[in-house]
Each structure stands twice: as structure tokens, then as C-alpha cells.
Design an enzyme around this catalytic site. Structure first.
Site, short mmCIF file in Angstrom:
data_model
loop_
_atom_site.label_atom_id
_atom_site.label_comp_id
_atom_site.label_asym_id
_atom_site.label_seq_id
_atom_site.Cartn_x
_atom_site.Cartn_y
_atom_site.Cartn_z
N LYS A 51 27.96 0.50 -13.39
CA LYS A 51 28.40 -0.62 -13.03
C LYS A 51 29.91 -0.28 -11.93
CE LYS A 51 27.70 -2.91 -16.52
NZ LYS A 51 27.31 -2.77 -16.62
N GLU A 71 15.99 -5.87 -19.96
CA GLU A 71 17.06 -6.05 -21.11
C GLU A 71 17.29 -6.94 -21.04
OE1 GLU A 71 20.94 -4.77 -20.51
OE2 GLU A 71 20.59 -4.65 -18.24
#
Ligand code: PSU
Ligand code: MN
Length: 307
Positions: free
Chosen positions: A161, A27
Site C-alpha cells: 500500500k 482475504e
């Protein structure tokens, strides 16, 4: 559908896909919005090197000049690392960015979308987005989870995360029918930490095992992706309680400054880097390299199976 008009796949990558050779998608949001300049440049180049050293072809995605880019030239890679006027593009933003010619960095969701359009099945990132803490009230749930529910790409990550609510994130993935596999672990990794306390139902010992699960899922025509939770290498792991305290402080600061939605993740990652004197950033780099390495091996095993 008229995808070809918008999709720009670098010739080397197009050839690898056509010949069934392993390709790993990467990404660009992690570059433009997840890391500082110029460290992100070093990361971007090293990430591509790792993939090549493993015998696969890297395919970093971005939206540039009205095209969905699969594979970036060195100049384009540098452009994404110098994030002036570069948006953070999720699924909802794609058509607007293409139509208006704006430059956009792709999140996990958008990278999956573009990878699938190009025929790439494996993607490596740091950590996926998920349900934010307090998400039951704010409804701040990353579009990454919805993309995993519908787009056939295997995402190698160090869990979600750690700034998120990992329990709610796993519940959401379960509801959406997304398999979550622990790579040589019984727990969902917590980004900076190898364990989170959240047990997973499936543990895979080898890349080959993961490739087999991918093949069966997609042979059956089951829609959606697969999450592969790959824990950070032990030597780079950070203390769970310490990181949790620092994250809580960073989240409070974000709230105090009225930071919301898609700006939360970049803000908090950058705050954490400062608050830990760069320690969290060093760990972030290492967990991402580790995911990229494992993703390359999974891509190889999957290519082997599809021969
Ligand atoms: N992993 C990282 N750093 C990042 C991200 C992931 O190590 O910056 C990005 C990914 O692009 C992911 C996004 O899709 O954060 C999630 O943002 P949000 O919470 O706004 O959905
Ligand atoms: Mn969000």
C-alpha cells in the site's frame, strides 16, 4: 498438530485441492476494514465471479464460530461485509479468536497461514502490508512481511500500500529471503500507481514463468512465500505526486487523532476515499480485480505444473 479440528474447508474447495485443480485464496480484512458497506459486498461477489470465469475456485477466508473458514457461504460473506464486531485478525490473534469464538477478518498474514494449512498456494489481495513510514522509529512493520518469510503462498498484489515506506518494505523482504517478482514490470508497483521508482531484480513476462519459480522454490523446500507485484491497469492509475500529497495529509490526520498500529491502514484508506471523492477507492477496486485475474491464471499454470 490437530489442524482438522479447527479448519473448515468448503466441500467444493476441498475437492478442487484434492484433485489438484486451481484455487485462489482471498482475504476478508479488505472487506471488513478496507472498504465501505455495501460496496464491499459487490466487490466480494465480483471477485469470486472473476476467479470462476477464469476456471479456478475462489476461497475467501475468515474466522467464524471457532473455525478457520476456507470458503464462505453467501451469508458468511455478507457477515464479513457488515463489519460490526468483526476484528482484524493477524497471526498473533488467531488462537484467541478460535478459542473465544469471536468473528475475525483475516489479513494478508492470516489468509496466507490458513491457505497454507488448507493446501492453497495462490492468494490475491490489493496491496500487502509493509514497513510504515517512520517504521525505523515506531517499529510498525506489518506481520504480512514476517508471514511471507515463513509461509509458502504466492501473493499477487499491486505492490505494498502506497501509504507505506516502499523502500524499507523491499529491504525487509530481501533480508527475510522473500522473492519479489514484477509481473511485466521492472519496478515495485505503488498500489495506485504503476511505478514507484524502486527497481526490482526480477521481471516475469508470463504466469507460466511465475508458476515455474513457485515450483522450484517449494520443490527445494525453501520456506516462505513469493510476492508478485502486478501494476494497476493504466486506465485506473492515479497521479503519483497528487496521491502522495493526499496520503501525507491523511497520515498527519491519523497522527493528530492518535491512531496507531492496526487501526492506521483502515483509517487512512477511508480518509483517502473521502479526500479524493471516491477516486482512490475506484482505483483500489480495479487493482484488486486485476490481481485476482492474474492470480487465477497463475493458479492454473501452477496446477498444470504439479500434475
Ligand atoms: N489491501 C487492500 N486493502 C486492505 C488491505 C490490503 O487493498 O485493507 C489489508 C490487508 O489485510 C493487509 C492489511 O494485511 O491491510 C495490512 O494491515 P497492517 O498495516 O495493519 O499490517
Ligand atoms: Mn501495523
Amino acid at each position: 498438530m490437530n489442524i482438522e479440528k479447527y479448519l473448515d474447508v468448503q466441500p467444493e474447495i476441498a475437492a478442487a485441492i484434492a484433485e489438484g485443480r486451481p484455487v485462489v485464496a482471498l482475504e476478508s480484512t479488505i472487506l471488513s476494514h478496507g472498504m465501505p458497506y455495501p460496496e464491499n459486498m459487490e466487490f466480494a461477489h465480483k471477485a469470486e465471479q472473476i476467479i470462476r470465469a477464469e476456471g479456478a475456485v475462489p476461497a475467501t477466508t475468515a474466522i467464524i464460530g471457532g473455525k478457520l473458514k476456507v470458503g464462505l457461504t453467501p451469508e458468511e460473506l455478507d457477515l464479513m461485509c457488515n463489519p460490526v464486531d468483526i476484528g482484524k485478525v493477524s497471526r498473533r490473534d488467531v488462537a484467541v479468536y478460535l478459542a473465544t469464538g469471536k468473528t475475525g477478518a483475516t489479513t494478508v498474514a492470516t489468509t496466507m497461514l490458513i491457505a497454507a494449512m488448507a493446501g492453497i498456494r495462490v492468494f490475491a489481495t490489493g496491496g500487502i502490508g509493509g514497513v510504515h513510514r517512520g517504521g525505523e522509529n515506531t517499529m510498525d512493520i506489518s506481520a504480512d512481511l514476517q508471514e511471507l518469510a515463513s509461509t509458502p503462498v504466492a501473493v499477487v498484489c499491486a505492490g505494498a500500500k502506497m501509504i507505506l515506506d516502499l523502500g524499507l518494505t523491499l529491504e525487509y523482504l530481501e533480508t527475510q529471503g522473500v522473492p519479489v517478482l514484477g509481473f511485466r514490470t521492472d519496478e515495485f508497483p505503488a498500489f495506485y500507481c504503476r511505478t514507484s521508482g524502486f527497481k526490482l531484480d526480477y521481471r516475469a513476462e508470463s504466469e507460466e514463468e511465475i508458476a515455474e519459480i513457485m515450483k522450484v522454490k517449494w520443490d527445494l523446500g525453501l520456506k516462505g512465500g513469493i510476492v508478485i507485484g502486478n501494476p494497476i491497469p493504466q486506465e485506473y492509475e492515479l497521479d503519483f505526486d497528487w496521491m502522495n500529497r493526499v496520503i501525507n495529509d491523511a497520515l498527519k490526520k491519523a497522527e493528530g487523532q492518535g491512531i496507531r498500529g492496526k487501526y492506521i491502514t483502515p483509517f487512512v484508506l477511508s480518509e483517502l476515499r473521502d479526500m479524493t471523492d471516491g477516486v482512490s477507492f475506484a482505483s483500489n477496486l480495479e487493482l484488486a480485480y486485476n490481481n485476482i485475474r492474474v492470480a487465477s491464471r497463475i493458479a492454473k499454470a501452477y496446477a498444470e505444473k504439479c500434475k
